[in-house]
Design an enzyme around this catalytic site. Structure first.
Site, short mmCIF file in Angstrom:
data_model
loop_
_atom_site.label_atom_id
_atom_site.label_comp_id
_atom_site.label_asym_id
_atom_site.label_seq_id
_atom_site.Cartn_x
_atom_site.Cartn_y
_atom_site.Cartn_z
N GLU A 46 53.53 -72.74 -48.58
CA GLU A 46 54.12 -73.99 -48.37
C GLU A 46 53.44 -74.87 -49.42
OE1 GLU A 46 53.68 -72.79 -44.13
OE2 GLU A 46 52.93 -72.24 -45.94
N THR A 155 51.94 -29.13 -41.53
CA THR A 155 50.99 -29.86 -42.10
C THR A 155 49.83 -29.23 -43.02
OG1 THR A 155 49.46 -30.26 -40.25
CG2 THR A 155 51.43 -31.77 -40.57
N MET A 157 48.16 -24.78 -43.80
CA MET A 157 47.91 -23.52 -43.53
C MET A 157 46.95 -23.34 -42.45
SD MET A 157 50.32 -22.45 -45.43
CE MET A 157 50.49 -20.65 -45.16
N SER A 162 46.01 -27.45 -47.65
CA SER A 162 46.82 -28.32 -47.47
C SER A 162 47.49 -29.10 -48.72
CB SER A 162 46.75 -29.55 -46.30
OG SER A 162 45.61 -30.32 -46.84
N TRP A 164 49.09 -28.69 -52.52
CA TRP A 164 49.92 -30.06 -52.00
C TRP A 164 51.04 -29.52 -51.35
CZ3 TRP A 164 47.41 -34.26 -52.31
CH2 TRP A 164 46.37 -34.72 -53.15
N THR A 190 39.03 -33.54 -41.26
CA THR A 190 39.44 -33.54 -42.71
C THR A 190 38.57 -34.05 -43.61
OG1 THR A 190 41.50 -34.64 -41.58
CG2 THR A 190 41.12 -35.29 -43.76
N SER A 216 32.92 -38.20 -33.71
CA SER A 216 32.53 -38.46 -32.16
C SER A 216 30.87 -37.77 -32.37
CB SER A 216 33.11 -37.77 -31.16
OG SER A 216 34.31 -38.46 -31.32
N GLU A 287 45.71 -40.76 -41.96
CA GLU A 287 45.87 -39.72 -42.47
C GLU A 287 44.98 -38.52 -41.88
OE1 GLU A 287 46.10 -39.52 -46.62
OE2 GLU A 287 47.02 -41.48 -46.98
N LEU A 292 43.54 -35.74 -33.88
CA LEU A 292 43.25 -37.05 -34.03
C LEU A 292 44.94 -37.74 -33.75
CD1 LEU A 292 41.68 -39.78 -33.99
CD2 LEU A 292 41.74 -39.59 -36.53
#
Length: 360
Positions: A46, A155, A157, A162, A164, A190, A216, A287, A292
Site C-alpha cells: 500500500e 523414486t 533404485m 536416484s 537423475w 538422504t 534422530s 525433499e 520421512l
C-alpha cells in the site's frame, strides 16, 4: 484485483516471512498507483502504491490482496497511511488470517468513513499465501512434498541411486519451489547417501531457505556439505546435549535442536511448530526419502504433493514414494485431489493435495 495479485506474485521469493501482497490505486482516469511488498522490513504494498499515486490517491479506489495492517510491526500501520491519503473506497481480496488482528484493519478504515469491500478474488489470494495462512491459523508451516518419480512410481533404485530420474527442465522447475520456501526439509538418510547441498540455484533468488535435517540419532557426519558450505543447517534430533556427537556437529558449525521422541524418532509436528514459532517459516519444502515422506503423510502433515514424473520404468525392486506400512485394505487408502497437470520438458508435473485437506 487481478493486477494486484500479479504484483503480489513478484514477491514470491523475497517477502518471507511476510505475506505476498499487491496493491493498485485507481482514480477517475485509470490506474494512478501500483505497488507490491518486496521484502520483509521494507515498505508494504500500500505504501509503495501511495507513493506512486501521490495526490491522485485522494478520493481514489484501492485494490489490495490482503487486509491492510492496523498495528506497528517493522513498519507503521498501512491503515493510517490510507486514511491520511484520503482514499474513498478500498477493495480487499481477503482478511488477515492472523486471528489476533483479522478484521481490525477493515474496522479502522470503516470507522474513518472509507467504504470497504472484502472477498474479491479471495481464492486466488489464498493460493498466493498458503504458508502464511497455515502459520497463522494452524501454527505450523504449509508442507509441500516434492518427488521425482518414474512412470511406475519409483523414486530411486534399490541401491539408493536416484540421479537423475527427471530431466533438466524439471530440475530447474524444482528450484522455483525451493526459492519460494522458508525451509527445505530432508532426512539423514538422504544426507548420508547423496550428501546434497539443498540450496537455491536460480537467477533472481537471493535468499537461501533454512535447511533442516531430521536426524534422530545424529548420524550425520560433521563433514557433510550442508555443514561445511557455510550456509547454515539446523539438525533436528532426539539426542541429549551431552552426547559427544552433539558437540562434534556443533563445533563444525551445525545448529542442533532437540525434540521429543515419537517412537524413537523426532516428533515431526513439534518440529513444524518450532519452525513456525522460532523461525517464522511459512512454507516447508520437503525433499526426502520414502520413510520421512510417508511419516509426514501418515500424520496428515502434508498439505501439497508435487510429483515430477519421468517417462522411464525402474522396476519392482526400486524404491517407492511413501513408506506407509499397515495399509492393507482399500478402505485405508489415502486419496488425493489433483489440482494441476502440465508438461515440463520431457516430464510431467502433477500437483495434488491429500483429500484430508478438503475436510479441514
Amino acid at each position: 484485483m487481478s493486477r494486484a495479485l500479479q504484483l503480489a506474485e513478484q514477491g514470491l521469493w523475497s517477502t518471507d516471512p511476510n505475506p505476498r501482497v499487491g496493491c493498485v490505486i485507481v482514480d477517475d482516469t485509470g490506474v494512478c498507483g501500483e505497488g507490491w511488498h518486496q521484502r520483509a522490513g521494507q515498505a508494504h504494498a500500500e505504501i509503495n502504491a501511495l507513493r506512486q499515486a501521490g495526490k491522485s490517491a485522494l478520493g481514489a479506489t484501492v485494490y489490495i490482496t490482503l487486509e491492510p495492517c492496523s498495528h506497528h510491526g517493522r513498519t507503521p500501520p498501512c491503515c493510517d497511511a490510507l486514511i491520511e491519503a484520503g482514499v474513498r473506497r478500498i477493495v480487499v481480496a481477503m482478511q488477515d488470517p492472523n486471528p489476533l488482528v483479522s478484521g481490525e484493519g477493515i474496522a479502522r478504515l470503516e470507522q474513518a468513513g472509507i467504504a470497504v469491500q472484502s472477498g474479491l478474488l479471495q481464492a486466488q489470494a489464498v493460493e498466493l499465501n498458503p504458508g502464511f495462512i497455515s502459520r497463522m491459523q494452524k501454527h505450523r508451516p504449509w508442507v509441500r512434498v516434492k518427488l521425482g518419480v518414474s512412470l511406475d512410481g519409483r523414486t530411486a533404485m534399490h541401491s539408493g541411486e536416484s540421479q537423475w530420474i527427471t530431466g533438466p527442465e524439471a530440475r530447474h522447475d524444482v528450484q522455483r519451489l525451493r526459492a519460494r520456501s522458508s525451509a527445505i526439509l530432508t532426512g539423514s538418510g538422504t544426507v548420508l547417501h547423496d550428501d546434497p547441498n539443498m540450496t537455491v540455484r536460480i537467477e533472481g533468488a537471493d535468499r537461501q531457505p533454512l535447511r533442516v535435517v531430521v536426524d534422530s540419532l545424529l548420524s550425520m557426519p560433521a563433514g557433510a556439505r550442508m555443514i561445511t558450505d557455510g550456509k547454515g543447517v539446523l539438525i533436528a534430533t532426539t539426542v541429549e546435549e551431552d552426547d559427544e556427537r552433539y558437540a562434534e556437529l556443533s563445533a563444525a558449525g551445525a545448529r542442533i535442536h532437540r525434540f521429543h521422541s515419537a517412537a524413537g524418532k523426532v516428533d515431526l509436528l513439534e518440529l513444524l511448530r518450532y519452525l513456525a514459532d522460532a523461525h517464522e517459516c511459512n512454507e516447508v519444502h520437503v525433499e526426502a526419502g520414502s520413510v520421512l515422506c510417508g511419516t509426514l503423510l501418515a500424520r496428515q502433515l502434508v498439505d501439497e504433493i508435487v510429483i515430477y514424473m519421468a517417462p522411464v520404468i525402474m522396476g519392482s525392486d526400486a524404491r517407492g514414494m511413501f513408506h506407509l506400512p499397515g495399509i492393507e485394505m482399500m478402505e485405508q487408502k489415502i486419496g488425493v485431489v489433483i489440482s494441476d497437470i502440465r508438461k515440463v520438458g520431457s516430464d510431467w508435473r502433477i500437483s495434488a493435495r491429500p483429500d484430508y485437506m478438503e475436510t479441514e
